[in-house]
Design a protein around this motif. Structure first.
Motif, mmCIF file in Angstrom:
data_model
loop_
_atom_site.group_PDB
_atom_site.id
_atom_site.type_symbol
_atom_site.label_atom_id
_atom_site.label_comp_id
_atom_site.label_asym_id
_atom_site.label_seq_id
_atom_site.Cartn_x
_atom_site.Cartn_y
_atom_site.Cartn_z
ATOM 1 N N TRP A 1 -9.156 -7.768 -0.328
ATOM 2 C CA TRP A 1 -8.116 -7.704 -1.360
ATOM 3 C C TRP A 1 -7.432 -9.065 -1.453
ATOM 4 C CZ3 TRP A 1 -3.077 -4.331 -0.909
ATOM 5 C CH2 TRP A 1 -2.483 -4.217 -2.163
ATOM 6 N N LEU B 1 -5.075 -3.239 -6.563
ATOM 7 C CA LEU B 1 -5.857 -2.679 -5.469
ATOM 8 C C LEU B 1 -7.209 -2.155 -5.959
ATOM 9 C CD1 LEU B 1 -5.967 -1.953 -2.461
ATOM 10 C CD2 LEU B 1 -4.846 0.219 -3.011
ATOM 11 N N LEU C 1 0.851 -1.188 0.000
ATOM 12 C CA LEU C 1 0.000 0.000 0.000
ATOM 13 C C LEU C 1 0.885 1.236 0.000
ATOM 14 C CD1 LEU C 1 -2.674 -0.978 2.683
ATOM 15 C CD2 LEU C 1 -3.014 -0.827 0.212
#
Length: 698
Positions: free
Chosen positions: A221, A227, A183
């Motif tokens: 996810w 994503l 991320l």
């Protein structure tokens, strides 16, 4: 040899601003909004100029160099006890020292740790990672996949900010996973569901953050997915505070869910049920603290009527997996409050404050409900649960008080086994700890604890630092005061911790007594303690300084503007000070439940009354405050401290100011910076309060 400066000479090294100007009506028009541009060129030029001016004063204090060396020696000592997390047969630790200021993530077998061995397996050298990648990485934690705990999601922030990068790490190879979960920088949160699936809340793009800057969507996810392809699980209104994923390991699988904060104190707890989520039937003021023996474990902040029973605020209760039955684990008393709740697969561990004295109770489920037994720890101090082994329920707990370093105990049942004691970082011989009560304006008794040499107290009024916080149900406990003891009390000062309302020392009611428009009781409590110490002869107005950070920084600003006559020094750290714009800055909107809404005509008048920035006056004689903050603080905006200091400058008031260009909400990104902040802080108080009993420094 450096010559000692008297307090008069030190005070002469002060900043003299231009002659006081006429009063500025900042309620109508704020002339210093440009200081809210965090990295604006004009703002940073002002910051650098203030840093240069203030550091020249503070670092010239004759005790500064010694204080810096002492603080660094404490923070980087090899004799510190490595605190650990127990899981999967290993003891995990994150360690910083003089050679590893960013830190080492490491582990050793649990049995080896309990035997006191010192050979660690290095999992990640963050100093090396930062150097190799050219990044100012600060370690912000990890979450490892049960039951093997080999795959981990590691959080790294730049400079200590709340916004951070999340990267998947493999402990077996000691490397980041190529094409693993990743991320980019955001205020993200993740929770494992299985090896190839996580729940994630992050900045998914336009419209996916709340007004407070936190995620408003939680998605599922899968490994290998982009994503953008993650599946939406739950979305909350933009005006609410946050949506965070959560999961609990029940011994066989993860149970996933969503933590939905409508306000800072009003929550919805949802659990995954196939492709849907179900809301737990809880009141809004309640927290889901874990899962054990087939029950959800709940902390109540308000009464709950369920199944024909009423459970009091402050209770810990168990809710069955099918959400049909509830049972009481422990209820509060007038003086007892829950400090924390932890769970293993089978047990619930509750740490309690019993009139601010620590207790730990282990609860086990039987056919008759949950049965608790106290862990046999020393009385009369602060106890803490350091870690709970998820499968076995084994604990490591600590005991301490202001002059007694932490003793670490390993607990498998009720009988603790002492395994380590932290070193003494200051000379406690002749030191005393005394507890007193002050009477606030409304008659409420407010406890506080002082630490000092007996000869200091016997010698009459002495330079005193009074620390306070007073908010968010956070208790301020009389823990071992390593740096305060070494840098302050050893030199003849008095150090004070306060238990004012707004904190969590006596449970939800103690906190809620000071919410929003009732908040003046918090400031009355703090000022009552100051006056009580003066009346007892512990200190005088000319020797009394106050210190606090974040919400405690607001407490400092209010105390200075409401009672400038009562204090000689004010340390204002990473503060909130503009209470009419706080909700527009960074995470400020999330705190409306604590302070009130400046845009609400019923709540704004009180905020106008207390807001330090708006109550500063050009014709009042204030103590010279020391503001310290961080450019990289993305929780409490540095603009608060900047604007207040700039207004003092405009009015011709004296002040000192230091802004760390990095460092996050802790105002320090590594141990070197933390040591410097502490040395500056105590040198400031030594100069302002006249603490001049030093040895000559080479």
């Amino acid at each position: 040899m450096k010559r000692l400066l008297t307090s008069v000479a030190f005070a002469a090294l002060s900043f003299t601003a231009a002659h006081a100007q006429s009063e500025i009506d900042v309620m109508k028009e704020d002339p210093f909004l440009w200081l809210e541009e965090v990295e604006g060129e004009r703002a940073l030029d002002w910051v650098r100029a203030q840093n240069e001016r203030s550091l020249a004063i503070l670092e010239a204090h004759p005790a500064y160099d010694a204080m810096l060396a002492e603080a660094k020696a404490i923070l980087t000592s090899d004799e510190r006890v490595p605190g650990v997390s127990l899981r999967g047969g290993y003891a995990y630790n994150f360690w910083q020292d003089a050679d590893h200021v960013r830190g080492l993530w490491r582990r050793m077998p649990q049995d080896a740790y309990l035997k006191g061995e010192t050979e660690w397996e290095i999992l990640m050298d963050l100093d090396k990672v930062a150097e190799d990648e050219g990044e100012n990485w600060v370690y912000s934690g990890s979450s490892c996949l049960a039951p093997d705990y080999t795959r981990c999601l590691v959080t790294l922030s730049r400079g200590g900010s709340d916004a951070a990068v999340v990267r998947e790490y493999d402990l077996s190879t000691k490397s980041f996973v190529e094409d693993g979960f990743y991320l980019p920088e955001a205020k993200s949160s993740t929770a494992w569901l299985d090896e190839d699936t996580i729940l994630v809340g992050t900045d998914f793009g336009e419209g996916t953050l709340t007004d407070s800057g936190y995620p408003r969507q939680v998605k599922l996810w899968k490994r290998g997915q982009d994503l953008s392809e993650a599946t939406l699980v739950h979305e909350i209104p933009q005006a609410d505070i946050w949506a965070y994923p959560l999961s609990f390991w029940d011994g066989e699988k993860y149970r996933g869910g969503v933590f939905h904060g409508e306000t800072f104190y009003d929550y919805n707890w949802l659990v995954l049920d196939g492709d849907t989520v179900k809301r737990l039937p809880l009141p809004k003021k309640a927290s889901l603290s874990g899962y054990a023996s087939g029950d959800y474990i709940i902390e109540l902040k308000e009464p709950w009527e369920f199944g024909g029973e009423t459970y009091e605020a402050g209770s810990v209760v168990a809710l069955s997996d099918d959400m049909e039955e509830a049972s009481l684990i422990i209820a509060p008393t007038a003086k007892m409050a829950v400090q924390g709740v932890s769970t293993s697969e089978d047990d619930v561990i509750v740490s309690l404050l019993d009139d601010i004295q620590g207790r730990v109770v282990r609860f086990e489920k039987s056919r008759r409900g949950w049965r608790g037994r106290d862990v046999r720890l020393p009385e009369g101090g602060v106890v803490g649960v350091q870690t709970v082994e998820p499968k076995t329920g084994a604990l490591i707990v600590t005991y301490e008080n202001p002059i007694t370093p932490d003793t670490y105990y390993f607990v498998e049942n009720r009988r603790p086994k002492e395994i380590r004691q932290a070193p003494a970082f200051f000379d406690a011989d002749g030191m005393v700890v005394q507890r007193y009560e002050a009477t606030s304006k409304d008659g409420t008794k407010i406890p506080y604890t002082i630490m000092a040499k007996k000869e200091t107290l016997d010698g009459g009024p002495a330079p005193t630092i009074q620390y306070g916080y007073g908010g968010f149900e956070i208790p301020i406990l009389p823990t071992y005061a390593a740096t305060a003891g070494k840098l302050w009390a050893e030199r003849g000062g008095v150090y004070v911790t306060t238990n004012i309302r707004g904190g969590g020392e006596y449970g939800p009611a103690w906190h809620q007594a000071g919410l929003k428009g009732n908040r003046q009781v918090i400031y009355d409590d703090f000022q009552a303690i100051s006056e009580d110490m003066i009346e007892r002869g512990i200190t005088t107005k000319e020797q009394l300084g106050i210190l606090g950070g974040s919400n405690g920084g607001l407490l400092m600003g209010v105390s200075m503007t409401q009672r400038p006559d009562l204090y000689k020094g004010v340390g204002i750290g990473v503060p909130l000070l503009d209470m009419l714009r706080y909700d527009k800055l960074l995470a400020g909107a999330s705190w409306v439940g604590e302070y009130g809404d400046p845009d609400n005509p019923e709540e704004r008048p009180f905020l106008e009354k207390i807001s330090p920035y708006h109550n500063l006056r050009p014709d009042v004689d204030y103590p010279r405050p020391f503001f310290f903050t961080s450019t990289k603080d993305d929780r409490v905006h540095p603009g608060h401290a900047r604007k207040m200091a700039r207004l003092m400058e405009e009015y011709g008031h004296d002040f000192l100011y230091y802004e760390n260009i990095e460092g996050g909400h802790g105002a320090a990104a590594n141990l070197d910076q933390a040591a410097r902040r502490l040395a500056l802080q105590y040198a400031y108080f030594a100069g302002e309060l006249g603490l001049i009993d030093y040895a000559d420094e080479e």
